[in-house]
Enzyme design. Structure first.
Site, PDB file in Angstrom:
ATOM      1  N   GLU A 232       6.493  -0.457   1.062  1.00 42.79           N
ATOM      2  CA  GLU A 232       7.662  -1.743   1.599  1.00 42.79           C
ATOM      3  C   GLU A 232       8.124  -2.709   0.185  1.00 42.79           C
ATOM      4  OE1 GLU A 232       8.216  -3.844   5.025  1.00 42.79           O
ATOM      5  OE2 GLU A 232       6.659  -2.870   5.904  1.00 42.79           O
TER       6      GLU A 232
ATOM      7  N   ASN B  47       0.843   2.071   9.951  1.00 42.59           N
ATOM      8  CA  ASN B  47      -0.360   2.199  10.720  1.00 42.59           C
ATOM      9  C   ASN B  47      -0.079   2.308  12.571  1.00 42.59           C
ATOM     10  OD1 ASN B  47      -2.971   1.586   7.935  1.00 42.59           O
ATOM     11  ND2 ASN B  47      -0.945   2.085   7.382  1.00 42.59           N
TER      12      ASN B  47
ATOM     13  N   THR C  71       1.338  -2.664   0.244  1.00 48.10           N
ATOM     14  CA  THR C  71       2.122  -1.615   1.275  1.00 48.10           C
ATOM     15  C   THR C  71       2.956  -0.892   0.550  1.00 48.10           C
ATOM     16  OG1 THR C  71       3.891  -1.680   2.219  1.00 48.10           O
ATOM     17  CG2 THR C  71       3.416  -3.765   1.324  1.00 48.10           C
TER      18      THR C  71
ATOM     19  N   THR D  82       0.498 -17.448   1.199  1.00 47.47           N
ATOM     20  CA  THR D  82      -0.286 -16.382   1.747  1.00 47.47           C
ATOM     21  C   THR D  82      -0.725 -14.742   0.937  1.00 47.47           C
ATOM     22  OG1 THR D  82      -0.921 -17.141   3.844  1.00 47.47           O
ATOM     23  CG2 THR D  82      -1.772 -15.132   3.581  1.00 47.47           C
TER      24      THR D  82
ATOM     25  N   SER E 237       6.965 -10.587  -1.094  1.00 45.47           N
ATOM     26  CA  SER E 237       5.099 -11.199  -1.737  1.00 45.47           C
ATOM     27  C   SER E 237       4.566 -10.326  -2.226  1.00 45.47           C
ATOM     28  CB  SER E 237       5.556 -12.227  -0.164  1.00 45.47           C
ATOM     29  OG  SER E 237       4.773 -11.072   0.405  1.00 45.47           O
TER      30      SER E 237
ATOM     31  N   SER F 215       2.537 -10.072   7.583  1.00 47.35           N
ATOM     32  CA  SER F 215       2.369  -8.754   7.330  1.00 47.35           C
ATOM     33  C   SER F 215       3.772  -8.793   8.374  1.00 47.35           C
ATOM     34  CB  SER F 215       1.270  -8.217   8.157  1.00 47.35           C
ATOM     35  OG  SER F 215       1.097  -8.909   9.564  1.00 47.35           O
TER      36      SER F 215
ATOM     37  N   ASN G  97      12.787   5.825  14.776  1.00 45.55           N
ATOM     38  CA  ASN G  97      12.111   5.049  15.524  1.00 45.55           C
ATOM     39  C   ASN G  97      12.305   5.800  17.147  1.00 45.55           C
ATOM     40  OD1 ASN G  97      10.608   3.285  13.270  1.00 45.55           O
ATOM     41  ND2 ASN G  97      12.452   1.565  13.216  1.00 45.55           N
TER      42      ASN G  97
ATOM     43  N   THR H 110      -5.022 -17.056  11.803  1.00 42.51           N
ATOM     44  CA  THR H 110      -3.666 -17.504  12.621  1.00 42.51           C
ATOM     45  C   THR H 110      -2.901 -16.476  13.684  1.00 42.51           C
ATOM     46  OG1 THR H 110      -2.821 -15.398  11.509  1.00 42.51           O
ATOM     47  CG2 THR H 110      -2.715 -17.506   9.522  1.00 42.51           C
TER      48      THR H 110
HETATM   49  N1  LIG Z   1       0.292  -2.681   9.320  1.00 41.63           N
HETATM   50  C1  LIG Z   1       0.246  -1.625   8.427  1.00 41.63           C
HETATM   51  O1  LIG Z   1       1.484  -0.592   9.181  1.00 41.63           O
HETATM   52  C2  LIG Z   1       0.444  -1.745   7.183  1.00 41.63           C
HETATM   53  C3  LIG Z   1       0.345  -1.032   6.431  1.00 41.63           C
HETATM   54  C4  LIG Z   1       0.618  -0.787   4.671  1.00 41.63           C
HETATM   55  C5  LIG Z   1      -0.039  -1.999   4.346  1.00 41.63           C
HETATM   56  N2  LIG Z   1      -0.586  -3.218   5.306  1.00 41.63           N
HETATM   57  C6  LIG Z   1      -1.086  -4.376   4.874  1.00 41.63           C
HETATM   58  O2  LIG Z   1      -2.005  -4.010   5.001  1.00 41.63           O
HETATM   59  C7  LIG Z   1      -3.143  -6.224   5.277  1.00 41.63           C
HETATM   60  C8  LIG Z   1      -3.404  -5.600   6.767  1.00 41.63           C
HETATM   61  O3  LIG Z   1      -2.314  -5.818   8.334  1.00 41.63           O
HETATM   62  P1  LIG Z   1      -2.424  -6.000   9.113  1.00 41.63           P
HETATM   63  O4  LIG Z   1      -1.213  -4.808  10.307  1.00 41.63           O
HETATM   64  O5  LIG Z   1      -3.514  -5.920   9.581  1.00 41.63           O
HETATM   65  O6  LIG Z   1      -1.877  -7.579   9.138  1.00 41.63           O
HETATM   66  P2  LIG Z   1      -1.894  -8.085  10.329  1.00 41.63           P
HETATM   67  O7  LIG Z   1      -1.010  -9.463  10.656  1.00 41.63           O
HETATM   68  O8  LIG Z   1      -2.313  -7.339  11.695  1.00 41.63           O
HETATM   69  O9  LIG Z   1      -3.584  -9.317   9.526  1.00 41.63           O
HETATM   70  C9  LIG Z   1      -3.530 -10.133   9.248  1.00 41.63           C
HETATM   71  C10 LIG Z   1      -4.511 -10.972   8.877  1.00 41.63           C
HETATM   72  O10 LIG Z   1      -5.325 -11.969   7.660  1.00 41.63           O
HETATM   73  C11 LIG Z   1      -5.238 -12.722   8.728  1.00 41.63           C
HETATM   74  N3  LIG Z   1      -4.273 -14.273   7.769  1.00 41.63           N
HETATM   75  C12 LIG Z   1      -3.371 -14.445   7.836  1.00 41.63           C
HETATM   76  N4  LIG Z   1      -3.214 -15.090   6.645  1.00 41.63           N
HETATM   77  C13 LIG Z   1      -4.640 -16.090   5.936  1.00 41.63           C
HETATM   78  C14 LIG Z   1      -4.574 -16.780   4.726  1.00 41.63           C
HETATM   79  N5  LIG Z   1      -3.975 -17.640   4.406  1.00 41.63           N
HETATM   80  N6  LIG Z   1      -6.571 -16.557   4.480  1.00 41.63           N
HETATM   81  C15 LIG Z   1      -6.926 -15.890   5.659  1.00 41.63           C
HETATM   82  N7  LIG Z   1      -6.297 -15.220   6.777  1.00 41.63           N
HETATM   83  C16 LIG Z   1      -5.352 -14.891   7.002  1.00 41.63           C
HETATM   84  C17 LIG Z   1      -4.996 -13.442   9.931  1.00 41.63           C
HETATM   85  O11 LIG Z   1      -5.043 -14.225  10.789  1.00 41.63           O
HETATM   86  C18 LIG Z   1      -5.061 -11.755  10.547  1.00 41.63           C
HETATM   87  O12 LIG Z   1      -6.769 -11.513  10.770  1.00 41.63           O
HETATM   88  C19 LIG Z   1      -1.706  -6.720   5.013  1.00 41.63           C
HETATM   89  O13 LIG Z   1      -2.135  -7.429   3.454  1.00 41.63           O
HETATM   90  C20 LIG Z   1      -0.300  -5.984   5.511  1.00 41.63           C
HETATM   91  O14 LIG Z   1       0.055  -5.852   3.581  1.00 41.63           O
HETATM   92  C21 LIG Z   1      -0.154  -3.128   6.438  1.00 41.63           C
END
Ligand SMILES: NC(=O)c1ccc[n+]([C@@H]2O[C@H](COP(=O)([O-])OP(=O)(O)OC[C@H]3O[C@@H](n4cnc5c(N)ncnc54)[C@H](O)[C@@H]3O)[C@@H](O)[C@H]2O)c1
Length: 340
Positions: A127, A183, A125, A100, A156, A85, A252, A36
């Site tokens: 959240e 993160n 998360t 998703t 979700s 996300s 923030n 995406t």
């Molecule tokens: N970023 C944070 O601070 C944080 C904190 C806690 C939990 N999380 C969780 O960690 C996970 C990763 O977060 P992130 O920050 O790396 O997200 P991100 O948005 O950077 O990456 C998400 C990835 O998922 C892929 N993707 C989206 N829809 C898809 C689909 N239908 N099929 C296959 N791939 C798909 C995207 O192409 C992307 O590479 C998420 O589940 C998020 O909820 C994130």
């Protein structure tokens, strides 16, 4: 040992792939990502040529392709990072988040059942717990805190967690869930607070801060999150949820001021814009369970992690400049262009 990592072209998934391949150099790692706007194949350039690494461009919602891949690879472990996300985007368009984050999880759970995966891990998360008030710093999210999501994104993710726990109870699917705080680190997409502020400050652009910037987040260096997931997969108890956080709460506005200071930029770049709808006030994780059961503690202090992160954005300008020069520009205009 074969590990499938979904969402591995995104921020945390890619860092997790690097972490696992550095610790287990012989492990076969298969990255599933449909690329995406948040997925970036160039992030994976350093591992693309490895014989024990494979990238597959499919969506986790595509049941047929996921089934075929599981049949081919017969994975031992699946770690699901793939998700929409970004909270702001979920307020703009919730439906893709449900598709998703919920249906995609169900497709993976079914494939994991069918092909006898030894461990399915759901990356969730903090959240999902909603938020905490600012005036009671002694309150923290534990694994027992009721789910109380505020945004379509967190709703979700909470739904996916419930689905996972139902698959454990109903089908005995060996699974674990981690709920982590915010993160930060390398390869973070520049729509999120820290990389957005670094990129804008480096370009002498305004630093848009929601409301008064008083919202509090508990920041964890991405490698510490990866280490926690590795531990949970190996030693965590099936059917359990583990909170992951570093007791590193910051407002923030203080983060933005710190970034200005580190980069030698004036605080006059800060501009206050109208607040996000339903903006959560404070997140704070109690990580006692993962510490006492699995011995996990974060290794990177925020003062070190933020310097490492800023240095990474300075050393890798082409990675993020390419992103912000593309489609992201339209999104940025929609988000911040009309805000006072
Ligand atoms: N970023 C944070 O601070 C944080 C904190 C806690 C939990 N999380 C969780 O960690 C996970 C990763 O977060 P992130 O920050 O790396 O997200 P991100 O948005 O950077 O990456 C998400 C990835 O998922 C892929 N993707 C989206 N829809 C898809 C689909 N239908 N099929 C296959 N791939 C798909 C995207 O192409 C992307 O590479 C998420 O589940 C998020 O909820 C994130």
């Amino acid at each position: 040992m074969t590990l499938i990592v979904t969402g591995g072209a995104g921020f945390i998934g890619a860092n997790f792939i690097f972490y696992m391949l550095s610790i287990y150099p012989d492990m076969r790692v298969v990255c599933v990502d449909c690329l995406t706007y948040a997925g970036n194949l160039s992030t994976l350039a350093s591992v693309m040529g490895k014989a024990n690494f494979r990238f597959v461009k499919i969506s986790i919602t595509d049941q047929k392709s996921i089934g075929k891949l599981f049949e081919e690879e017969k994975p031992d472990i699946v770690v699901n990072f793939a998700a929409e996300s970004h909270v702001d985007r979920s307020i703009e368009n919730p439906s893709v988040f449900l598709e998703t984050n919920i249906i995609g999880t169900q497709v993976l759970l079914d494939a994991a059942r069918q092909w006898g995966v030894k461990r399915y891990h759901q990356v969730s998360t903090d959240e999902v717990y909603g938020d905490l008030p600012l005036d009671n710093p002694n309150l923290f999210f534990t694994e027992e805190t009721p789910l109380h999501a505020s945004s379509p994104y967190s709703a979700s993710k909470a739904s996916a967690d419930l689905l996972c726990l139902a698959y454990y109870r109903t089908f005995d699917l060996p699974l674990t869930i981690s709920r982590c705080s915010n993160n930060y680190g390398p390869y973070h997409f520049p729509e999120k607070l820290i990389p957005l502020m670094i990129a804008n400050a480096l370009n002498d652009q305004p630093l848009p801060v929601y409301g008064q910037g008083l919202n509090v987040r508990d920041w964890l260096y991405v490698e510490d999150h990866c280490a926690a997931i590795d531990l949970i997969i190996r030693k965590g108890r099936e059917g359990e949820v583990y909170n992951v956080g570093g007791h590193n709460e910051m407002r923030n506005i203080d983060i933005v001021k710190l970034i200005c200071k580190e980069l030698g930029k004036p605080e006059s770049l800060i501009t206050y814009v109208s607040d996000r709808k339903g903006h959560d006030m404070r997140y704070a994780i109690d990580p006692t369970k993962i510490h006492e059961e699995l011995g996990w503690l974060p290794k990177t202090k925020f003062s070190d992690g933020i310097r490492l992160t800023i240095k990474w954005y300075l050393d890798n300008r082409s990675w993020w400049e390419e992103i912000i020069s593309g489609e992201y520009k339209n999104y940025y205009e929609r988000m911040y262009g009309g805000r006072q």
